[in-house]
Design a protein around this motif. Structure first.
Motif, PDB file in Angstrom:
ATOM      1  N   ALA A   1       0.858  -1.240  -0.602  1.00 27.66           N
ATOM      2  CA  ALA A   1      -0.297   0.044   0.175  1.00 27.66           C
ATOM      3  C   ALA A   1       1.227   1.470  -0.233  1.00 27.66           C
ATOM      4  O   ALA A   1       0.511   2.193  -0.903  1.00 27.66           O
ATOM      5  N   THR A   2       1.801   1.303   0.953  1.00 25.39           N
ATOM      6  CA  THR A   2       3.276   2.391   0.230  1.00 25.39           C
ATOM      7  C   THR A   2       4.070   2.871  -0.215  1.00 25.39           C
ATOM      8  O   THR A   2       3.611   3.477  -0.990  1.00 25.39           O
ATOM      9  N   GLY A   3       3.947   1.248  -0.952  1.00 23.24           N
ATOM     10  CA  GLY A   3       4.595   1.479  -2.787  1.00 23.24           C
ATOM     11  C   GLY A   3       4.019   2.146  -3.263  1.00 23.24           C
ATOM     12  O   GLY A   3       4.221   3.035  -3.879  1.00 23.24           O
ATOM     13  N   ALA A   4       2.754   1.615  -3.057  1.00 27.27           N
ATOM     14  CA  ALA A   4       1.164   2.299  -3.972  1.00 27.27           C
ATOM     15  C   ALA A   4       1.588   3.360  -4.003  1.00 27.27           C
ATOM     16  O   ALA A   4       0.951   4.101  -4.984  1.00 27.27           O
ATOM     17  N   VAL A   5       0.785   3.873  -3.387  1.00 25.84           N
ATOM     18  CA  VAL A   5       0.854   5.345  -2.779  1.00 25.84           C
ATOM     19  C   VAL A   5       2.240   6.332  -2.691  1.00 25.84           C
ATOM     20  O   VAL A   5       1.636   7.156  -3.507  1.00 25.84           O
ATOM     21  N   LEU A   6       3.196   5.731  -2.816  1.00 27.49           N
ATOM     22  CA  LEU A   6       4.384   7.030  -3.217  1.00 27.49           C
ATOM     23  C   LEU A   6       4.249   6.715  -4.451  1.00 27.49           C
ATOM     24  O   LEU A   6       4.877   7.812  -5.127  1.00 27.49           O
TER      25      LEU A   6
ATOM     26  N   CYS B   1       2.066   6.496  -7.111  1.00 21.64           N
ATOM     27  CA  CYS B   1       1.082   7.415  -7.087  1.00 21.64           C
ATOM     28  C   CYS B   1       0.888   8.463  -7.225  1.00 21.64           C
ATOM     29  O   CYS B   1       1.422   9.443  -7.917  1.00 21.64           O
ATOM     30  N   GLN B   2       2.446   9.058  -6.000  1.00 25.62           N
ATOM     31  CA  GLN B   2       2.598  10.448  -5.870  1.00 25.62           C
ATOM     32  C   GLN B   2       3.640  10.917  -6.873  1.00 25.62           C
ATOM     33  O   GLN B   2       4.178  11.741  -6.836  1.00 25.62           O
ATOM     34  N   LEU B   3       4.857  10.154  -7.046  1.00 27.92           N
ATOM     35  CA  LEU B   3       5.512   9.799  -7.414  1.00 27.92           C
ATOM     36  C   LEU B   3       5.634  10.318  -9.167  1.00 27.92           C
ATOM     37  O   LEU B   3       5.876  11.161  -9.619  1.00 27.92           O
ATOM     38  N   ALA B   4       4.364   9.700  -9.466  1.00 29.02           N
ATOM     39  CA  ALA B   4       4.010   9.551 -11.403  1.00 29.02           C
ATOM     40  C   ALA B   4       3.439  11.353 -11.177  1.00 29.02           C
ATOM     41  O   ALA B   4       3.473  12.166 -12.185  1.00 29.02           O
ATOM     42  N   GLY B   5       2.457  12.014  -9.590  1.00 25.47           N
ATOM     43  CA  GLY B   5       1.908  13.432 -10.137  1.00 25.47           C
ATOM     44  C   GLY B   5       2.847  14.291  -9.656  1.00 25.47           C
ATOM     45  O   GLY B   5       2.566  15.171 -10.961  1.00 25.47           O
TER      46      GLY B   5
ATOM     47  N   LEU C   1       5.953  16.505  -2.730  1.00 24.16           N
ATOM     48  CA  LEU C   1       7.003  15.998  -2.106  1.00 24.16           C
ATOM     49  C   LEU C   1       6.673  15.085  -0.850  1.00 24.16           C
ATOM     50  O   LEU C   1       6.777  14.146  -0.240  1.00 24.16           O
ATOM     51  N   TRP C   2       6.415  16.603  -0.193  1.00 28.04           N
ATOM     52  CA  TRP C   2       6.735  16.341   0.891  1.00 28.04           C
ATOM     53  C   TRP C   2       5.285  15.450   1.769  1.00 28.04           C
ATOM     54  O   TRP C   2       4.456  15.491   2.802  1.00 28.04           O
ATOM     55  N   LEU C   3       3.699  15.949   1.385  1.00 28.48           N
ATOM     56  CA  LEU C   3       2.764  15.916   0.982  1.00 28.48           C
ATOM     57  C   LEU C   3       2.659  14.446   1.112  1.00 28.48           C
ATOM     58  O   LEU C   3       1.689  13.280   1.735  1.00 28.48           O
ATOM     59  N   SER C   4       3.023  14.000  -0.274  1.00 32.55           N
ATOM     60  CA  SER C   4       3.476  12.178  -0.747  1.00 32.55           C
ATOM     61  C   SER C   4       3.916  11.518   0.557  1.00 32.55           C
ATOM     62  O   SER C   4       3.366  10.611   0.659  1.00 32.55           O
ATOM     63  N   LEU C   5       5.408  12.138   1.029  1.00 32.34           N
ATOM     64  CA  LEU C   5       5.420  11.065   1.870  1.00 32.34           C
ATOM     65  C   LEU C   5       5.094  11.529   3.954  1.00 32.34           C
ATOM     66  O   LEU C   5       4.831  10.065   4.429  1.00 32.34           O
ATOM     67  N   ALA C   6       4.448  12.325   3.728  1.00 34.18           N
ATOM     68  CA  ALA C   6       3.194  12.440   4.234  1.00 34.18           C
ATOM     69  C   ALA C   6       1.984  11.079   4.491  1.00 34.18           C
ATOM     70  O   ALA C   6       1.567  10.560   5.602  1.00 34.18           O
ATOM     71  N   LEU C   7       2.167  11.087   3.544  1.00 31.02           N
ATOM     72  CA  LEU C   7       0.549  10.728   3.001  1.00 31.02           C
ATOM     73  C   LEU C   7       0.879   9.076   3.211  1.00 31.02           C
ATOM     74  O   LEU C   7       0.170   8.712   2.827  1.00 31.02           O
ATOM     75  N   GLY C   8       1.944   9.182   2.374  1.00 29.49           N
ATOM     76  CA  GLY C   8       2.965   7.654   2.595  1.00 29.49           C
ATOM     77  C   GLY C   8       2.832   6.752   4.024  1.00 29.49           C
ATOM     78  O   GLY C   8       2.956   6.017   4.690  1.00 29.49           O
ATOM     79  N   ALA C   9       3.705   7.665   4.821  1.00 29.80           N
ATOM     80  CA  ALA C   9       3.773   7.033   6.361  1.00 29.80           C
ATOM     81  C   ALA C   9       2.040   7.318   6.294  1.00 29.80           C
ATOM     82  O   ALA C   9       1.938   5.600   7.365  1.00 29.80           O
ATOM     83  N   ALA C  10       1.553   7.764   6.623  1.00 32.57           N
ATOM     84  CA  ALA C  10      -0.080   8.042   7.159  1.00 32.57           C
ATOM     85  C   ALA C  10      -0.955   6.522   6.862  1.00 32.57           C
ATOM     86  O   ALA C  10      -1.756   5.441   7.363  1.00 32.57           O
ATOM     87  N   VAL C  11      -0.159   6.175   5.280  1.00 34.61           N
ATOM     88  CA  VAL C  11      -1.104   4.554   4.921  1.00 34.61           C
ATOM     89  C   VAL C  11      -0.070   3.677   5.411  1.00 34.61           C
ATOM     90  O   VAL C  11      -1.351   2.127   6.169  1.00 34.61           O
TER      91      VAL C  11
END
Length: 538
Positions: free
Chosen positions: A24-29, A31-35, A167-177
């Motif tokens: 799940a974390t890898g999928a979120v990160l 997706c965020q990297l692609a965005g 980028l920081w939002l993606s990292l925070a979202l990945g940690a939360a996920v």
């Protein structure tokens, strides 16, 4: 490597939660990297579009070339505050005169035009001047009059700021996920593995000795449900095998005890009379002859017992190897003649097999074909070993003669019929209803067998309680009783021939032992009429 192995989770639940969290974390990160990549490219394209729509006015080249300070532009020539314009003179030197405002350092440009690796009209990215930390610059070069060149630059601080925040939002979202998956996934996996946990606990109880338990099956359509069904099937087979093993061991111990007891009696008699002959060498000739006769009698009894045990063991290990057509009618006549010699005062008759009760010709009733016209008996043949089948008939007749009063009549009936549903209990192979069989029945008018003892008559070394015709205990046959192996041997021979031995017991009225053997010459059930039309030789 050893430390990684120690840190690796050992339980299935922990592994599932860890794998789910990583996925799940890898999928979120991802997706965020692609965005983030798409957003940065789009913002950079916006900067390039602004660079493409701006060119320095021609008169600015002249002012820059003469070294004069640029004149205040007219309102329509006002430059945006974030633009920077740099010039190279005709000799290729960078002029310090630039257009644009702002306190941040500009892009890092070479001092000579020859070192400027820029394609005309194509935007490129350059770092900030002086190695200052911060955003880079997006620059584009244009050719001017009199071999001059202008470099237009725009800062990338907006692009870098937006991508940094994302980028920081993606990292925070990945940690939360990851945290959410670990917390919620642990509960979900624990709930999903609850049936497997119950299977584990039940297996532990079964390992502890509770073999009567079964694995709970909540939903047979799931993997855990199918596993539970497979385990229950395995447990049923294991319990059946253990029960058979325990029963076999108990029967073996009982059999060994009975065999030892039966062999001990004649052996003790032989030993006693032998010691008597040795201790009294001057014994009278009459007593000496009597002792010799008793020794021979007990030796013969022990030999017959050993032969019976050997025959039972051989029948249990291998099927009948010698088969030939056997005439059961002739076999029964020979057995009756032998019984008449051993028991001359016993009445034994040979009769055709009577028709069973029921309407003639109905399915399952089975018309017997042992009776011919005028009371004649037809030949009844079956494939088998004639010596073993003769031993069965001899054992049945001997059993009837020994265990019934002398005045009780014995009838031997021979014929053909079909197996009916709900037949008498017995020992041997179960035959389906409608199967054509050859029948030899030995019936007597004795007192019968006690109902609580009838189911054990085919056991080895079992002898029913002796009683007279009226049912009073104390009756003994006119000859020495056997070892209790006669009916067991008869049942084993019947099973080895693919048939069975049944007992029709009527306490107070007598009993009938019925030998059923397959009739290989009979037609199928649907062609019974054709079979009866074909006459047998008489």
């Amino acid at each position: 490597m050893r430390r990684l192995r120690r840190l690796r989770p050992r339980s299935l639940r922990s592994r599932l939660v860890l794998i789910a969290a990583l996925l799940a974390t890898g999928a979120v990160l991802l997706c965020q990297l692609a965005g983030l990549t798409v957003l940065r490219g789009w913002l950079t394209d916006q900067v390039d579009d602004r660079l493409a729509h701006f060119r320095p006015p021609g008169r600015v080249y002249g002012d820059a070339g003469t070294g004069k300070a640029p004149q205040p532009p007219r309102p329509d020539d006002t430059l945006p505050s974030d633009y920077r314009v740099y010039f190279y003179d005709r000799d290729g030197h960078l002029l310090r005169t630039s257009l644009g405002s702002g306190e941040s350092p500009g892009p890092r440009l070479p001092a000579r035009k020859a070192d400027l690796n820029l394609t005309m009209g194509r935007p490129s990215t350059l770092p900030a001047e002086g190695g200052a930390s911060g955003s880079g610059w997006r620059v584009v070069a244009y050719e001017g009059p009199d071999r001059m060149r202008a470099v237009v630059a725009l800062p990338l601080d907006t692009v870098d700021g937006a991508t940094t925040k994302l980028l920081w939002l993606s990292l925070a979202l990945g940690a939360a996920v990851a945290v959410g998956v670990v917390v919620l996934g642990n509960g979900a996996v624990r709930l999903g593995l609850r049936p497997l946990t119950r299977v584990e606990h039940t297996a532990q109880h079964i390992t502890g000795g509770a073999l009567e338990l079964n694995v709970p099956v909540a939903d047979p359509d799931t993997e855990v449900g199918r596993l539970g069904l497979a385990l229950n099937t395995m447990l049923d087979r294991l319990r059946t095998a253990l029960h058979r093993t325990e029963t076999s061991e108990a029967r073996l111990r009982h059999f060994m005890a009975d065999a030892g007891h039966e062999l001990r009696t004649p052996l003790t008699a032989i030993q006693g009379f032998a010691e008597l002959l040795l201790d009294e060498p001057d014994m009278a000739a009459g007593r000496r002859h009597e002792a010799h006769a008793l020794i021979a009698h007990n030796a013969d009894r022990m030999s017959r017992l050993v032969d019976d045990l050997f025959l039972l063991a051989k029948l249990g290990e291998a099927p009948v190897t010698h088969r030939e057509p056997v005439d059961l009618l002739s076999l029964a006549a020979d057995a009756i003649a032998t019984t008449a010699i051993r028991h001359p005062h016993r009445t034994v008759t040979l009769e055709p097999l009577p028709a069973p009760p029921g309407p003639p010709g109905t399915a399952g009733a089975g018309e017997p074909s042992g009776a011919g016209t005028g009371g004649e008996l037809d030949i009844v043949e079956t494939p088998g070993d004639p010596h073993q089948l003769a031993q069965v008939l001899g054992n049945l007749l001997s059993n009837a003669a020994v265990h019934t009063p002398p005045e009780a009549a014995v009838r031997v009936r021979v014929g053909l019929t079909r197996v009916t549903a709900g037949g008498a209990p017995g020992s041997g192979r179960s035959l389906p209803p409608g199967t054509p069989v050859c029948v030899v029945e030995v019936a007597d008018d004795g007192p019968g067998i006690k109902p609580d003892e009838a189911h054990r008559v085919f056991d080895r070394f079992y002898r029913a309680t002796p009683h007279d015709r009226s049912g009073a205990p104390g009756f003994r046959a006119d000859r020495e009783p056997g070892s209790g192996l006669g009916l067991a041997i008869a049942a084993a021979i019947a099973a080895a021939h693919g048939g069975r031995l049944e007992l029709d017991n009527r306490p107070g009225e007598g009993c009938a032992f019925r030998l059923l053997l397959p009739d290989a010459t009979a037609a199928p059930e649907g062609h019974a009429d054709e079979a009866h039309r074909a006459p047998r030789p008489t």
